[in-house]
Write a protein that holds these residues in place. Sequence first.
Motif, PDB file in Angstrom:
ATOM      1  N   ARG A 191       0.824  -1.209   0.000  1.00 36.84           N
ATOM      2  CA  ARG A 191       0.000   0.000   0.000  1.00 36.84           C
ATOM      3  C   ARG A 191       0.857   1.257   0.000  1.00 36.84           C
ATOM      4  O   ARG A 191       0.521   2.254  -0.640  1.00 36.84           O
ATOM      5  N   ALA A 192       1.978   1.214   0.726  1.00 36.21           N
ATOM      6  CA  ALA A 192       2.891   2.351   0.730  1.00 36.21           C
ATOM      7  C   ALA A 192       3.490   2.557  -0.654  1.00 36.21           C
ATOM      8  O   ALA A 192       3.626   3.699  -1.124  1.00 36.21           O
ATOM      9  N   LEU A 193       3.840   1.465  -1.324  1.00 36.19           N
ATOM     10  CA  LEU A 193       4.343   1.552  -2.692  1.00 36.19           C
ATOM     11  C   LEU A 193       3.286   2.140  -3.618  1.00 36.19           C
ATOM     12  O   LEU A 193       3.568   3.055  -4.401  1.00 36.19           O
ATOM     13  N   ARG A 194       2.074   1.646  -3.503  1.00 36.44           N
ATOM     14  CA  ARG A 194       1.002   2.103  -4.380  1.00 36.44           C
ATOM     15  C   ARG A 194       0.728   3.597  -4.206  1.00 36.44           C
ATOM     16  O   ARG A 194       0.408   4.297  -5.175  1.00 36.44           O
ATOM     17  N   ALA A 195       0.864   4.083  -2.996  1.00 39.61           N
ATOM     18  CA  ALA A 195       0.597   5.494  -2.723  1.00 39.61           C
ATOM     19  C   ALA A 195       1.670   6.418  -3.289  1.00 39.61           C
ATOM     20  O   ALA A 195       1.435   7.623  -3.443  1.00 39.61           O
ATOM     21  N   ASP A 196       2.834   5.868  -3.616  1.00 43.60           N
ATOM     22  CA  ASP A 196       3.948   6.673  -4.136  1.00 43.60           C
ATOM     23  C   ASP A 196       4.196   6.285  -5.592  1.00 43.60           C
ATOM     24  O   ASP A 196       4.990   5.398  -5.884  1.00 43.60           O
ATOM     25  N   ARG A 197       3.493   6.951  -6.494  1.00 38.54           N
ATOM     26  CA  ARG A 197       3.593   6.558  -7.907  1.00 38.54           C
ATOM     27  C   ARG A 197       4.998   6.697  -8.471  1.00 38.54           C
ATOM     28  O   ARG A 197       5.326   6.035  -9.457  1.00 38.54           O
ATOM     29  N   SER A 198       5.832   7.535  -7.867  1.00 36.37           N
ATOM     30  CA  SER A 198       7.189   7.691  -8.384  1.00 36.37           C
ATOM     31  C   SER A 198       7.989   6.403  -8.260  1.00 36.37           C
ATOM     32  O   SER A 198       8.988   6.210  -8.957  1.00 36.37           O
ATOM     33  N   ARG A 199       7.551   5.502  -7.370  1.00 33.25           N
ATOM     34  CA  ARG A 199       8.258   4.240  -7.163  1.00 33.25           C
ATOM     35  C   ARG A 199       7.843   3.167  -8.162  1.00 33.25           C
ATOM     36  O   ARG A 199       8.616   2.231  -8.407  1.00 33.25           O
ATOM     37  N   TRP A 200       6.613   3.271  -8.709  1.00 33.13           N
ATOM     38  CA  TRP A 200       6.154   2.182  -9.568  1.00 33.13           C
ATOM     39  C   TRP A 200       5.755   2.612 -10.982  1.00 33.13           C
ATOM     40  O   TRP A 200       5.789   1.787 -11.901  1.00 33.13           O
ATOM     41  N   LEU A 201       5.396   3.883 -11.163  1.00 29.29           N
ATOM     42  CA  LEU A 201       4.954   4.292 -12.496  1.00 29.29           C
ATOM     43  C   LEU A 201       6.043   4.130 -13.560  1.00 29.29           C
ATOM     44  O   LEU A 201       5.749   3.668 -14.675  1.00 29.29           O
ATOM     45  N   PRO A 202       7.308   4.463 -13.266  1.00 25.15           N
ATOM     46  CA  PRO A 202       8.344   4.230 -14.285  1.00 25.15           C
ATOM     47  C   PRO A 202       8.437   2.766 -14.718  1.00 25.15           C
ATOM     48  O   PRO A 202       8.687   2.476 -15.893  1.00 25.15           O
ATOM     49  N   ILE A 203       8.239   1.835 -13.789  1.00 23.75           N
ATOM     50  CA  ILE A 203       8.276   0.416 -14.147  1.00 23.75           C
ATOM     51  C   ILE A 203       7.074   0.065 -15.020  1.00 23.75           C
ATOM     52  O   ILE A 203       7.191  -0.669 -16.004  1.00 23.75           O
ATOM     53  N   ALA A 204       5.913   0.606 -14.654  1.00 25.49           N
ATOM     54  CA  ALA A 204       4.711   0.360 -15.451  1.00 25.49           C
ATOM     55  C   ALA A 204       4.896   0.859 -16.879  1.00 25.49           C
ATOM     56  O   ALA A 204       4.518   0.181 -17.852  1.00 25.49           O
ATOM     57  N   LEU A 205       5.494   2.032 -17.027  1.00 25.85           N
ATOM     58  CA  LEU A 205       5.698   2.585 -18.374  1.00 25.85           C
ATOM     59  C   LEU A 205       6.718   1.752 -19.155  1.00 25.85           C
ATOM     60  O   LEU A 205       6.593   1.595 -20.378  1.00 25.85           O
ATOM     61  N   ASP A 206       7.697   1.209 -18.454  1.00 26.20           N
ATOM     62  CA  ASP A 206       8.662   0.344 -19.138  1.00 26.20           C
ATOM     63  C   ASP A 206       7.993  -0.948 -19.617  1.00 26.20           C
ATOM     64  O   ASP A 206       8.306  -1.454 -20.697  1.00 26.20           O
ATOM     65  N   ILE A 207       7.065  -1.478 -18.812  1.00 25.52           N
ATOM     66  CA  ILE A 207       6.292  -2.649 -19.239  1.00 25.52           C
ATOM     67  C   ILE A 207       5.509  -2.305 -20.504  1.00 25.52           C
ATOM     68  O   ILE A 207       5.493  -3.085 -21.468  1.00 25.52           O
ATOM     69  N   ALA A 208       4.871  -1.141 -20.510  1.00 26.35           N
ATOM     70  CA  ALA A 208       4.095  -0.730 -21.679  1.00 26.35           C
ATOM     71  C   ALA A 208       4.988  -0.593 -22.913  1.00 26.35           C
ATOM     72  O   ALA A 208       4.638  -1.043 -24.011  1.00 26.35           O
ATOM     73  N   ARG A 209       6.167   0.006 -22.733  1.00 26.68           N
ATOM     74  CA  ARG A 209       7.096   0.148 -23.867  1.00 26.68           C
ATOM     75  C   ARG A 209       7.514  -1.216 -24.410  1.00 26.68           C
ATOM     76  O   ARG A 209       7.708  -1.387 -25.613  1.00 26.68           O
ATOM     77  N   SER A 210       7.662  -2.191 -23.512  1.00 22.54           N
ATOM     78  CA  SER A 210       8.103  -3.509 -23.953  1.00 22.54           C
ATOM     79  C   SER A 210       7.085  -4.167 -24.888  1.00 22.54           C
ATOM     80  O   SER A 210       7.421  -5.081 -25.633  1.00 22.54           O
ATOM     81  N   HIS A 211       5.832  -3.691 -24.839  1.00 25.77           N
ATOM     82  CA  HIS A 211       4.790  -4.189 -25.741  1.00 25.77           C
ATOM     83  C   HIS A 211       4.523  -3.219 -26.891  1.00 25.77           C
ATOM     84  O   HIS A 211       3.555  -3.386 -27.639  1.00 25.77           O
ATOM     85  N   GLY A 212       5.381  -2.205 -27.024  1.00 21.51           N
ATOM     86  CA  GLY A 212       5.233  -1.249 -28.100  1.00 21.51           C
ATOM     87  C   GLY A 212       4.039  -0.324 -27.947  1.00 21.51           C
ATOM     88  O   GLY A 212       3.488   0.156 -28.947  1.00 21.51           O
ATOM     89  N   LEU A 213       3.637  -0.048 -26.704  1.00 20.67           N
ATOM     90  CA  LEU A 213       2.439   0.755 -26.455  1.00 20.67           C
ATOM     91  C   LEU A 213       2.802   2.210 -26.194  1.00 20.67           C
ATOM     92  O   LEU A 213       3.898   2.532 -25.735  1.00 20.67           O
TER      93      LEU A 213
END
Length: 325
Positions: free
Chosen positions: A25-47
């Motif tokens: 929950r602490a991780l989820r509340a701090d988007r700076s910790r997880w959003l870059p990883i999410a965007l990298d996942i999206a890039r890996s699918h060419g999105l």
Amino acid sequence: MEETLPPDSAGAWGSSASTSLDAYRALRADRSRWLPIALDIARSHGLDVGSPQVFVTGTNLVVGLGAHLILKIFPPLLRAQFISERGSLAQLAGRLQVPIPEIVAEGARDGWPYLVITRLAGTLGSEVWPSLAEDQKQRLLRRIGETIASVQRAPLGPLAAIEPRWDEFMRRQMQVCRARHRRLGLAPKFLEGLDDLLRDAARLIPMDAPPVILTGEYIPENFLLACDDGQWSLAGLFDFGDVRAGWRDYDLLGPSAFMAAGRPGRVRSLLEGFGYAKPDYALKRRLMALMLLHHASDLNSHICIEGWQDKAKDLVELQDLIWAI
């Protein structure tokens, strides 16, 4: 401007966030910790990651990617939700008249499973429902009842293997029911009737009947509405992370508590859409028991009838208040 992936992305989630709900929950509340990883996942699918939209409600990590896609990431400790969501979307694809998301891609990053799904069009039900006219609410509840029945006609397929099985789940809920509702502050006058209700539940709730797909959450936060010439319609369903297999009446509880609000016309529309005629004592009793046994049950927070605690002296009067016809 896009956020860049931090160094050592393999450990970026943090090992504690994978195993501890509080740390997650602490991780989820701090988007700076997880959003870059999410965007990298999206890039890996060419999105497209040009304009990500972080959704702040819900349980998992959810990012809108442009106008048409959503990335949903599940922490390892909630992997069961990933299994339910993926299995439900695959099993219900092409079987419903109401749109549901389609799976575009799936995978895992460092043990965190994810889905890329299509983004449905429409307005969130919770934003619209309070302001709708009574006739519109009744019409939508009839449609929701019909949709629940439609979902339940779909074959279970691999969803039949979801644990716990219905009988095990119900028996466990019965064992903890009194302690749960005492902890949540249910009034003593209702607690006094729990033993009688649970004895009835063991007889009224089928434990070994053929199970159906249950979402457990047909609530305004989980559907979309669309308006055409002043008439609102059901435009989409989403969030299948809590799907289980079990007795069909379980899915009447969300719309009964959050939307029907004890209004006879609404109750009648929901039940008739689902396929029930006027409810008898046995049906009301079974629904009352299931409402207290629901995995998210909290009557004080969930029954949307103003002053209901003072309008009923016991659980029998409460079931007549909730499912008034």
